[in-house]
Design a protein around this motif. Structure first.
Motif, PDB file in Angstrom:
ATOM      1  N   ALA A  77       1.004  -1.256   0.117  1.00  0.00           N
ATOM      2  CA  ALA A  77      -0.182   0.048   0.136  1.00  0.00           C
ATOM      3  C   ALA A  77       0.616   1.199   0.126  1.00  0.00           C
ATOM      4  O   ALA A  77       1.652   1.671   0.966  1.00  0.00           O
ATOM      5  CB  ALA A  77      -1.107  -0.030   1.542  1.00  0.00           C
ATOM      6  N   LYS A  78       0.841   1.971  -0.980  1.00  0.00           N
ATOM      7  CA  LYS A  78       1.872   3.133  -0.651  1.00  0.00           C
ATOM      8  C   LYS A  78       1.815   4.009  -0.081  1.00  0.00           C
ATOM      9  O   LYS A  78       0.761   4.867  -0.142  1.00  0.00           O
ATOM     10  CB  LYS A  78       1.146   3.803  -2.580  1.00  0.00           C
ATOM     11  N   ASN A  79       3.114   4.280   0.703  1.00  0.00           N
ATOM     12  CA  ASN A  79       2.595   4.954   1.653  1.00  0.00           C
ATOM     13  C   ASN A  79       4.180   6.431   1.756  1.00  0.00           C
ATOM     14  O   ASN A  79       4.583   6.054   1.323  1.00  0.00           O
ATOM     15  CB  ASN A  79       2.809   4.235   3.282  1.00  0.00           C
ATOM     16  N   TYR A  80       3.645   7.388   2.493  1.00  0.00           N
ATOM     17  CA  TYR A  80       5.221   8.127   2.980  1.00  0.00           C
ATOM     18  C   TYR A  80       5.447   7.836   4.554  1.00  0.00           C
ATOM     19  O   TYR A  80       6.205   9.106   4.914  1.00  0.00           O
ATOM     20  CB  TYR A  80       4.386   9.384   3.190  1.00  0.00           C
ATOM     21  N   HIS A  81       6.104   6.369   4.415  1.00  0.00           N
ATOM     22  CA  HIS A  81       6.587   6.355   5.910  1.00  0.00           C
ATOM     23  C   HIS A  81       8.122   5.878   4.904  1.00  0.00           C
ATOM     24  O   HIS A  81       8.762   5.305   5.010  1.00  0.00           O
ATOM     25  CB  HIS A  81       6.578   4.834   6.392  1.00  0.00           C
ATOM     26  N   TRP A  82       8.908   7.539   4.603  1.00  0.00           N
ATOM     27  CA  TRP A  82      10.478   7.531   3.686  1.00  0.00           C
ATOM     28  C   TRP A  82      11.122   7.521   4.977  1.00  0.00           C
ATOM     29  O   TRP A  82      12.295   7.627   4.103  1.00  0.00           O
ATOM     30  CB  TRP A  82      10.210   8.185   2.844  1.00  0.00           C
ATOM     31  N   ASN A  83      11.155   7.542   6.260  1.00  0.00           N
ATOM     32  CA  ASN A  83      12.624   7.917   7.144  1.00  0.00           C
ATOM     33  C   ASN A  83      13.136   6.937   6.267  1.00  0.00           C
ATOM     34  O   ASN A  83      14.748   7.306   6.973  1.00  0.00           O
ATOM     35  CB  ASN A  83      11.874   8.047   8.639  1.00  0.00           C
ATOM     36  N   ASP A  84      13.294   6.058   6.855  1.00  0.00           N
ATOM     37  CA  ASP A  84      14.577   4.555   6.128  1.00  0.00           C
ATOM     38  C   ASP A  84      15.156   5.393   4.955  1.00  0.00           C
ATOM     39  O   ASP A  84      16.166   4.974   5.654  1.00  0.00           O
ATOM     40  CB  ASP A  84      13.759   3.462   6.503  1.00  0.00           C
ATOM     41  N   LEU A  85      14.280   5.389   4.205  1.00  0.00           N
ATOM     42  CA  LEU A  85      14.537   5.992   2.620  1.00  0.00           C
ATOM     43  C   LEU A  85      15.194   6.825   2.874  1.00  0.00           C
ATOM     44  O   LEU A  85      17.130   7.068   2.309  1.00  0.00           O
ATOM     45  CB  LEU A  85      13.337   6.102   1.994  1.00  0.00           C
ATOM     46  N   THR A  86      14.715   8.392   3.819  1.00  0.00           N
ATOM     47  CA  THR A  86      15.609   9.308   3.403  1.00  0.00           C
ATOM     48  C   THR A  86      16.801   9.685   4.179  1.00  0.00           C
ATOM     49  O   THR A  86      17.704   9.564   3.812  1.00  0.00           O
ATOM     50  CB  THR A  86      14.650  10.926   3.783  1.00  0.00           C
ATOM     51  N   MET A  87      16.592   8.166   5.023  1.00  0.00           N
ATOM     52  CA  MET A  87      18.300   8.265   6.335  1.00  0.00           C
ATOM     53  C   MET A  87      19.531   8.161   4.838  1.00  0.00           C
ATOM     54  O   MET A  87      20.623   8.023   5.189  1.00  0.00           O
ATOM     55  CB  MET A  87      18.321   8.604   7.566  1.00  0.00           C
ATOM     56  N   GLY A  88      18.909   6.823   4.500  1.00  0.00           N
ATOM     57  CA  GLY A  88      19.553   5.475   3.688  1.00  0.00           C
ATOM     58  C   GLY A  88      19.972   6.567   2.234  1.00  0.00           C
ATOM     59  O   GLY A  88      21.763   6.469   2.353  1.00  0.00           O
TER      60      GLY A  88
END
Ligand code: PLP
Length: 302
Positions: free
Chosen positions: A157-168
């Motif tokens: 389900a497409k979501n804005y939980h991107w903190n892991d992606l952004t920190m990486g």
């Protein structure tokens, strides 16, 4: 020729179409305060939506998964998206549809009482890799940051939980890479900020089955591979297998098939975008001209 006056983009906010720079959401919307939202992105290429039905189907599924109600039917959503594009005059566009949780009555913390909100916008086409990167192939870093597990946030389900992606991504950029791919707890690569990943070994494609958004571009590549008689395995992809592949590439609505020529310190294959990747890439763009996958927009007098 002067540019179209609204070609920076158009948004649909609370029933009105507004220039993108004027589009705003209430600061108390849980979409903003809690990343409590879902969305989808469809592209317009040469004046036509690419695989709009598949994007709408995934969007409705994402809404259901997160108990969000867009308040519109897929046909009505299509009407809004087409109107955003039509008013912008954009022939190549990145078109986003969003439902936020909205806000429950003041003082309530019960998400069931929130009035969900639908938003949409069309802006100029977004490439997740620039022309030089697409030409030479991307340098991807495998992150030490683990992707949020699927048991916590459903990645389908497409979501804005991107903190892991952004920190990486921040670490990868600091280290001189072009982008990042995250892994699961077992060290299998899963996906990166806005894309799925594939590798090719001995003519066969591999892409992760679990822990990923089932990208529409990923699906398109799987279908192209089938049409070209290339085998595709959907299974766990260990980072080491990716590093040792003959070819690798990313898939995203933000650019289609994006060659990868380096993973961490290892050159992939010859260090140039490989022949199978190039064939998939060319076919991906050919399919944009196929009416089976594309739907022309009526721009009328715009
Ligand atoms: N994975 C993630 C986390 C994404 O955000 C995206 C697109 O935004 C993708 C994969 C690729 O999906 P698609 O091919 O539908 O653009």
């Amino acid at each position: 020729m002067p540019s179209h006056p609204l070609s920076d983009g158009i948004a649909f906010v609370r029933g009105d179409y507004v220039p993108i720079a004027e589009a705003a959401i209430p600061i108390t919307d849980w979409g903003f305060l809690r990343s409590d939202a879902t969305y989808d992105v469809v592209t317009v290429w040469e004046g036509a939506f690419f695989r709009l039905d598949e994007h709408l189907e995934r969007f409705m599924h994402s809404c259901e998964r997160f108990r969000l109600d867009p308040g519109l039917t897929p046909a009505q959503i299509e009407g809004v998206l087409a109107e955003c594009v039509r008013r912008s005059g954009l022939r190549s566009s990145y078109v986003e549809m969003i439902v936020t949780r909205g806000q429950p009555p003041w003082g309530s913390r019960d998400p069931r009482q929130a009035v969900n909100r639908f938003y949409a916008f069309a802006v100029p086409f977004v490439w997740i890799a620039n022309e030089a990167q697409r030409e030479r192939g991307l340098h991807v870093k495998v992150s030490a940051v683990q992707r949020i597990p699927a048991s916590s946030v459903d990645p389908r389900a497409k979501n804005y939980h991107w903190n892991d992606l952004t920190m990486g991504l921040l670490v990868a950029l600091d280290d001189g890479a072009d982008t990042v791919v995250l892994s699961d707890a077992q060290g299998n690569v899963v996906e990166g900020p806005g894309f799925n990943i594939f590798c090719i070994k001995d003519g066969a494609l591999v892409t992760p089955r679990e822990g990923v958004l089932e990208g529409i571009s990923r699906r398109t590549v799987i279908e192209i591979a089938a049409s070209l008689g290339l085998p595709v395995a959907l299974r766990a992809l260990p980072a080491e297998e990716l590093r040792g592949a003959d070819e690798a590439f990313l898939t995203s609505s933000g650019g289609g098939v994006l060659p990868v020529t380096r993973v961490d310190d290892r050159v992939v294959g010859t260090g140039r975008p490989g022949p199978v990747t190039q064939r998939l890439l060319a076919t991906y763009w050919d399919w944009h001209r196929d009416p089976a996958y594309s739907r022309a927009i009526d721009y009328g007098q715009s």
